[in-house]
Scaffold this motif. Structure first.
Motif, PDB file in Angstrom:
ATOM      1  N   ASN A   1       3.619  -5.647 -17.624  1.00 23.74           N
ATOM      2  CA  ASN A   1       2.795  -6.678 -17.010  1.00 23.74           C
ATOM      3  C   ASN A   1       1.364  -6.725 -17.534  1.00 23.74           C
ATOM      4  N   VAL A   2       0.783  -5.590 -17.819  1.00 20.38           N
ATOM      5  CA  VAL A   2      -0.614  -5.561 -18.249  1.00 20.38           C
ATOM      6  C   VAL A   2      -0.757  -5.959 -19.710  1.00 20.38           C
ATOM      7  N   TRP A   3       0.143  -5.502 -20.548  1.00 21.76           N
ATOM      8  CA  TRP A   3       0.028  -5.794 -21.969  1.00 21.76           C
ATOM      9  C   TRP A   3       0.904  -6.957 -22.408  1.00 21.76           C
ATOM     10  N   GLU A   4       1.591  -7.591 -21.500  1.00 23.38           N
ATOM     11  CA  GLU A   4       2.531  -8.667 -21.820  1.00 23.38           C
ATOM     12  C   GLU A   4       1.885  -9.798 -22.615  1.00 23.38           C
ATOM     13  N   LYS A   5       0.676 -10.168 -22.251  1.00 20.69           N
ATOM     14  CA  LYS A   5       0.041 -11.343 -22.853  1.00 20.69           C
ATOM     15  C   LYS A   5      -0.958 -10.990 -23.949  1.00 20.69           C
ATOM     16  N   SER A   6      -1.004  -9.745 -24.350  1.00 24.03           N
ATOM     17  CA  SER A   6      -1.942  -9.366 -25.404  1.00 24.03           C
ATOM     18  C   SER A   6      -1.180  -9.052 -26.681  1.00 24.03           C
ATOM     19  N   ASP A   7      -1.922  -8.937 -27.753  1.00 21.43           N
ATOM     20  CA  ASP A   7      -1.306  -8.645 -29.044  1.00 21.43           C
ATOM     21  C   ASP A   7      -1.303  -7.155 -29.369  1.00 21.43           C
ATOM     22  N   THR A   8      -1.551  -6.326 -28.367  1.00 21.79           N
ATOM     23  CA  THR A   8      -1.584  -4.889 -28.606  1.00 21.79           C
ATOM     24  C   THR A   8      -0.304  -4.232 -28.110  1.00 21.79           C
ATOM     25  N   PHE A   9       0.002  -3.101 -28.684  1.00 18.03           N
ATOM     26  CA  PHE A   9       1.200  -2.357 -28.326  1.00 18.03           C
ATOM     27  C   PHE A   9       0.890  -1.443 -27.143  1.00 18.03           C
ATOM     28  N   PRO A  10       1.654  -1.539 -26.051  1.00 16.21           N
ATOM     29  CA  PRO A  10       1.391  -0.675 -24.894  1.00 16.21           C
ATOM     30  C   PRO A  10       1.806   0.767 -25.181  1.00 16.21           C
ATOM     31  N   SER A  11       1.091   1.689 -24.558  1.00 19.34           N
ATOM     32  CA  SER A  11       1.453   3.100 -24.682  1.00 19.34           C
ATOM     33  C   SER A  11       0.974   3.835 -23.434  1.00 19.34           C
ATOM     34  N   ASN A  12       1.538   5.014 -23.212  1.00 17.30           N
ATOM     35  CA  ASN A  12       1.111   5.837 -22.085  1.00 17.30           C
ATOM     36  C   ASN A  12      -0.356   6.238 -22.214  1.00 17.30           C
TER      37      ASN A  12
ATOM     38  N   LEU B   1      -6.894   3.182 -19.504  1.00 16.35           N
ATOM     39  CA  LEU B   1      -7.220   2.030 -18.671  1.00 16.35           C
ATOM     40  C   LEU B   1      -7.370   2.436 -17.205  1.00 16.35           C
ATOM     41  N   ILE B   2      -6.522   3.329 -16.729  1.00 18.02           N
ATOM     42  CA  ILE B   2      -6.654   3.847 -15.362  1.00 18.02           C
ATOM     43  C   ILE B   2      -7.998   4.548 -15.210  1.00 18.02           C
TER      44      ILE B   2
ATOM     45  N   PRO C   1       0.828  -1.208   0.000  1.00 15.32           N
ATOM     46  CA  PRO C   1       0.000   0.000   0.000  1.00 15.32           C
ATOM     47  C   PRO C   1       0.864   1.262   0.000  1.00 15.32           C
ATOM     48  N   GLY C   2       0.588   2.135  -0.931  1.00 14.41           N
ATOM     49  CA  GLY C   2       1.334   3.380  -1.041  1.00 14.41           C
ATOM     50  C   GLY C   2       2.584   3.283  -1.894  1.00 14.41           C
ATOM     51  N   ALA C   3       3.001   2.058  -2.250  1.00 12.82           N
ATOM     52  CA  ALA C   3       4.198   1.886  -3.079  1.00 12.82           C
ATOM     53  C   ALA C   3       3.854   2.166  -4.544  1.00 12.82           C
ATOM     54  N   VAL C   4       4.698   2.939  -5.196  1.00 13.96           N
ATOM     55  CA  VAL C   4       4.471   3.300  -6.597  1.00 13.96           C
ATOM     56  C   VAL C   4       4.849   2.123  -7.489  1.00 13.96           C
ATOM     57  N   VAL C   5       3.913   1.782  -8.386  1.00 15.17           N
ATOM     58  CA  VAL C   5       4.200   0.799  -9.431  1.00 15.17           C
ATOM     59  C   VAL C   5       4.585   1.607 -10.659  1.00 15.17           C
ATOM     60  N   LEU C   6       5.803   1.407 -11.129  1.00 18.24           N
ATOM     61  CA  LEU C   6       6.327   2.194 -12.245  1.00 18.24           C
ATOM     62  C   LEU C   6       5.525   1.959 -13.524  1.00 18.24           C
ATOM     63  N   LYS C   7       5.394   3.028 -14.321  1.00 17.29           N
ATOM     64  CA  LYS C   7       4.635   2.925 -15.571  1.00 17.29           C
ATOM     65  C   LYS C   7       5.174   1.822 -16.463  1.00 17.29           C
ATOM     66  N   ASN C   8       6.483   1.724 -16.585  1.00 17.01           N
ATOM     67  CA  ASN C   8       7.060   0.679 -17.442  1.00 17.01           C
ATOM     68  C   ASN C   8       6.717  -0.719 -16.942  1.00 17.01           C
ATOM     69  N   ASP C   9       6.690  -0.897 -15.626  1.00 19.27           N
ATOM     70  CA  ASP C   9       6.308  -2.197 -15.059  1.00 19.27           C
ATOM     71  C   ASP C   9       4.849  -2.504 -15.357  1.00 19.27           C
ATOM     72  N   ILE C  10       3.998  -1.489 -15.281  1.00 20.35           N
ATOM     73  CA  ILE C  10       2.586  -1.689 -15.604  1.00 20.35           C
ATOM     74  C   ILE C  10       2.436  -2.050 -17.072  1.00 20.35           C
ATOM     75  N   LEU C  11       3.088  -1.292 -17.937  1.00 21.38           N
ATOM     76  CA  LEU C  11       2.985  -1.568 -19.372  1.00 21.38           C
ATOM     77  C   LEU C  11       3.466  -2.980 -19.688  1.00 21.38           C
TER      78      LEU C  11
ATOM     79  N   HIS D   1       3.116  11.502 -10.512  1.00 22.88           N
ATOM     80  CA  HIS D   1       3.317  12.192 -11.782  1.00 22.88           C
ATOM     81  C   HIS D   1       4.626  11.822 -12.471  1.00 22.88           C
ATOM     82  N   GLY D   2       4.464  11.278 -13.683  1.00 23.69           N
ATOM     83  CA  GLY D   2       5.602  10.917 -14.504  1.00 23.69           C
ATOM     84  C   GLY D   2       6.295   9.630 -14.104  1.00 23.69           C
ATOM     85  N   VAL D   3       5.861   9.010 -13.010  1.00 26.12           N
ATOM     86  CA  VAL D   3       6.555   7.822 -12.502  1.00 26.12           C
ATOM     87  C   VAL D   3       5.689   6.574 -12.613  1.00 26.12           C
TER      88      VAL D   3
END
Length: 80
Positions: free
Chosen positions: A24-35, A41-42, A12-22, A63-65
């Motif tokens: 992990n979330v899009w890893e198994k799909s055929d779509t290209f992740p983007s900001n 999605l958020i 709780p309260g720990a920042v999950v980095l945008k790159n880690d989200i991109l 912000h930005g992280v």
């Protein structure tokens, strides 16, 4: 669902980095992740959570992280 599980799986309260989200979330799909896709999605996830009474501020932006969950609103729940 993958995004919510990733955020819930962090401290709780720990920042999950945008790159880690991109990765992990899009890893198994055929779509290209983007900001832009992450931002959308958020937004969708916040709206869905709001529809069941969870404040949109439950998911916060470093912000930005990356994103994090409001640690004051997270409590472990065990079903036995």
């Amino acid at each position: 669902l993958r995004l919510l599980l990733l955020l819930l799986g962090s401290e709780p309260g720990a920042v999950v980095l945008k790159n880690d989200i991109l990765d992990n979330v899009w890893e198994k799909s055929d779509t290209f992740p983007s900001n832009q896709k992450l931002w959308y999605l958020i937004k969708v996830l916040r709206n869905k959570l709001a529809s069941i009474g969870i404040s949109e501020s439950f998911i916060s932006n470093a912000h930005g992280v990356g994103y994090f969950l409001d640690g004051h609103n997270v409590a472990p729940m065990f079903v036995g």
